[in-house]
Design a protein around this motif. Structure first.
Motif, mmCIF file in Angstrom:
data_model
loop_
_atom_site.group_PDB
_atom_site.id
_atom_site.type_symbol
_atom_site.label_atom_id
_atom_site.label_comp_id
_atom_site.label_asym_id
_atom_site.label_seq_id
_atom_site.Cartn_x
_atom_site.Cartn_y
_atom_site.Cartn_z
ATOM 1 N N ALA A 1 0.836 -1.203 0.000
ATOM 2 C CA ALA A 1 0.000 0.000 0.000
ATOM 3 C C ALA A 1 0.872 1.254 0.000
ATOM 4 C CB ALA A 1 -0.936 0.001 1.204
ATOM 5 N N ARG A 2 1.960 1.240 0.762
ATOM 6 C CA ARG A 2 2.880 2.385 0.791
ATOM 7 C C ARG A 2 3.523 2.589 -0.579
ATOM 8 N NH1 ARG A 2 3.148 6.528 2.926
ATOM 9 N NH2 ARG A 2 5.375 6.645 3.206
ATOM 10 N N VAL A 3 3.925 1.495 -1.211
ATOM 11 C CA VAL A 3 4.526 1.583 -2.544
ATOM 12 C C VAL A 3 3.518 2.180 -3.521
ATOM 13 C CG1 VAL A 3 5.345 0.208 -4.498
ATOM 14 C CG2 VAL A 3 6.212 -0.236 -2.203
ATOM 15 N N LEU A 4 2.274 1.734 -3.432
ATOM 16 C CA LEU A 4 1.218 2.264 -4.295
ATOM 17 C C LEU A 4 1.059 3.767 -4.079
ATOM 18 C CD1 LEU A 4 -1.147 1.868 -6.268
ATOM 19 C CD2 LEU A 4 -2.556 1.297 -4.280
ATOM 20 N N ALA A 5 0.973 4.180 -2.826
ATOM 21 C CA ALA A 5 0.799 5.609 -2.521
ATOM 22 C C ALA A 5 2.006 6.426 -2.978
ATOM 23 C CB ALA A 5 0.561 5.802 -1.032
ATOM 24 N N LEU A 6 3.200 5.931 -2.693
ATOM 25 C CA LEU A 6 4.403 6.671 -3.093
ATOM 26 C C LEU A 6 4.555 6.717 -4.610
ATOM 27 C CD1 LEU A 6 6.872 5.419 -0.350
ATOM 28 C CD2 LEU A 6 5.791 7.678 -0.516
ATOM 29 N N SER A 7 4.143 5.650 -5.273
ATOM 30 C CA SER A 7 4.171 5.652 -6.739
ATOM 31 C C SER A 7 3.223 6.700 -7.296
ATOM 32 C CB SER A 7 3.791 4.272 -7.283
ATOM 33 O OG SER A 7 4.729 3.315 -6.885
ATOM 34 N N LEU A 8 2.046 6.775 -6.703
ATOM 35 C CA LEU A 8 1.067 7.765 -7.152
ATOM 36 C C LEU A 8 1.587 9.181 -6.909
ATOM 37 C CD1 LEU A 8 -1.637 8.418 -8.397
ATOM 38 C CD2 LEU A 8 -2.701 8.078 -6.152
ATOM 39 N N VAL A 9 2.239 9.401 -5.782
ATOM 40 C CA VAL A 9 2.837 10.710 -5.505
ATOM 41 C C VAL A 9 3.862 11.057 -6.583
ATOM 42 C CG1 VAL A 9 4.400 11.929 -3.924
ATOM 43 C CG2 VAL A 9 2.406 10.729 -3.016
ATOM 44 N N LEU B 1 0.054 18.677 -7.902
ATOM 45 C CA LEU B 1 0.415 18.802 -6.497
ATOM 46 C C LEU B 1 -0.092 17.586 -5.733
ATOM 47 C CD1 LEU B 1 -0.489 22.565 -6.126
ATOM 48 C CD2 LEU B 1 1.804 21.568 -6.262
ATOM 49 N N ASN B 2 0.507 17.341 -4.568
ATOM 50 C CA ASN B 2 0.126 16.239 -3.698
ATOM 51 C C ASN B 2 -0.341 16.782 -2.355
ATOM 52 O OD1 ASN B 2 0.781 13.704 -5.184
ATOM 53 N ND2 ASN B 2 2.775 14.707 -5.333
ATOM 54 N N PRO B 3 -1.114 15.995 -1.611
ATOM 55 C CA PRO B 3 -1.630 16.472 -0.325
ATOM 56 C C PRO B 3 -0.548 16.988 0.620
ATOM 57 C CG PRO B 3 -2.780 14.482 -0.956
ATOM 58 C CD PRO B 3 -1.670 14.674 -1.951
ATOM 59 N N ASN B 4 0.629 16.355 0.631
ATOM 60 C CA ASN B 4 1.673 16.799 1.551
ATOM 61 C C ASN B 4 2.309 18.131 1.151
ATOM 62 O OD1 ASN B 4 3.056 15.757 -0.619
ATOM 63 N ND2 ASN B 4 4.530 14.601 0.594
ATOM 64 N N ASP B 5 1.854 18.720 0.058
ATOM 65 C CA ASP B 5 2.332 20.043 -0.344
ATOM 66 C C ASP B 5 1.604 21.163 0.401
ATOM 67 O OD1 ASP B 5 4.142 18.984 -2.231
ATOM 68 O OD2 ASP B 5 2.586 18.918 -3.775
ATOM 69 N N VAL C 1 -7.681 20.058 0.971
ATOM 70 C CA VAL C 1 -8.915 19.306 0.735
ATOM 71 C C VAL C 1 -9.116 19.050 -0.756
ATOM 72 C CG1 VAL C 1 -11.435 19.378 0.923
ATOM 73 C CG2 VAL C 1 -10.029 20.080 2.865
ATOM 74 N N ALA C 2 -8.888 20.065 -1.561
ATOM 75 C CA ALA C 2 -9.063 19.922 -3.013
ATOM 76 C C ALA C 2 -8.069 18.909 -3.594
ATOM 77 C CB ALA C 2 -8.903 21.279 -3.696
ATOM 78 N N VAL C 3 -6.822 18.968 -3.155
ATOM 79 C CA VAL C 3 -5.801 18.061 -3.681
ATOM 80 C C VAL C 3 -6.028 16.637 -3.175
ATOM 81 C CG1 VAL C 3 -3.321 17.565 -3.711
ATOM 82 C CG2 VAL C 3 -4.121 19.888 -4.080
ATOM 83 N N VAL C 4 -6.504 16.485 -1.950
ATOM 84 C CA VAL C 4 -6.831 15.149 -1.443
ATOM 85 C C VAL C 4 -7.918 14.524 -2.308
ATOM 86 C CG1 VAL C 4 -7.946 13.908 0.458
ATOM 87 C CG2 VAL C 4 -6.073 15.472 0.936
ATOM 88 N N LYS C 5 -8.898 15.324 -2.699
ATOM 89 C CA LYS C 5 -9.968 14.822 -3.570
ATOM 90 C C LYS C 5 -9.388 14.363 -4.913
ATOM 91 C CE LYS C 5 -14.355 16.225 -5.647
ATOM 92 N NZ LYS C 5 -14.125 16.346 -7.068
ATOM 93 N N GLU C 6 -8.514 15.178 -5.505
ATOM 94 C CA GLU C 6 -7.882 14.801 -6.774
ATOM 95 C C GLU C 6 -7.029 13.548 -6.613
ATOM 96 O OE1 GLU C 6 -5.561 18.099 -8.089
ATOM 97 O OE2 GLU C 6 -7.286 19.426 -8.281
ATOM 98 N N PHE C 7 -6.281 13.457 -5.507
ATOM 99 C CA PHE C 7 -5.439 12.297 -5.233
ATOM 100 C C PHE C 7 -6.302 11.042 -5.139
ATOM 101 C CE2 PHE C 7 -2.896 9.389 -2.719
ATOM 102 C CZ PHE C 7 -1.598 9.619 -3.140
#
Length: 78
Positions: free
Chosen positions: A14-22, A31-35, A44-50
């Motif tokens: 799951a971490r690999v999947l998330a980091l790959s998506l980032v 942009l990514n949520p951690n930005d 909130v907007a970027v989390v929705k896009e993510f």
């Protein structure tokens, strides 16, 4: 070194999947949520896009990791 358990392996997948998506989003100029500061309007907007991008990932990959990821997240994330 001890081999990770099946649950640990699923969390790591799951971490690999998330980091790959980032990384993919970053390469696309997105942009990514951690930005952003957690809870801000932009966050909130970027989390929705993510999440929308994550939903485009193969459902098979998501099913394999979904069962244990939330329970294991605290173990590695603090």
């Amino acid at each position: 070194m001890e081999r990770p358990s099946k649950e640990d392996q699923l969390f790591l997948e799951a971490r690999v999947l998330a980091l790959s998506l980032v990384a993919i989003r970053r390469a696309q100029g997105k942009l990514n949520p951690n930005d952003f500061q957690v809870g801000s309007v932009k966050w909130v907007a970027v989390v929705k896009e993510f999440a929308e991008d994550l939903m485009r990932v193969s459902s098979e990959a998501l099913v394999r990791v979904a069962a244990t990821t939330p329970a294991k997240a605290g173990k590695w994330l603090g």
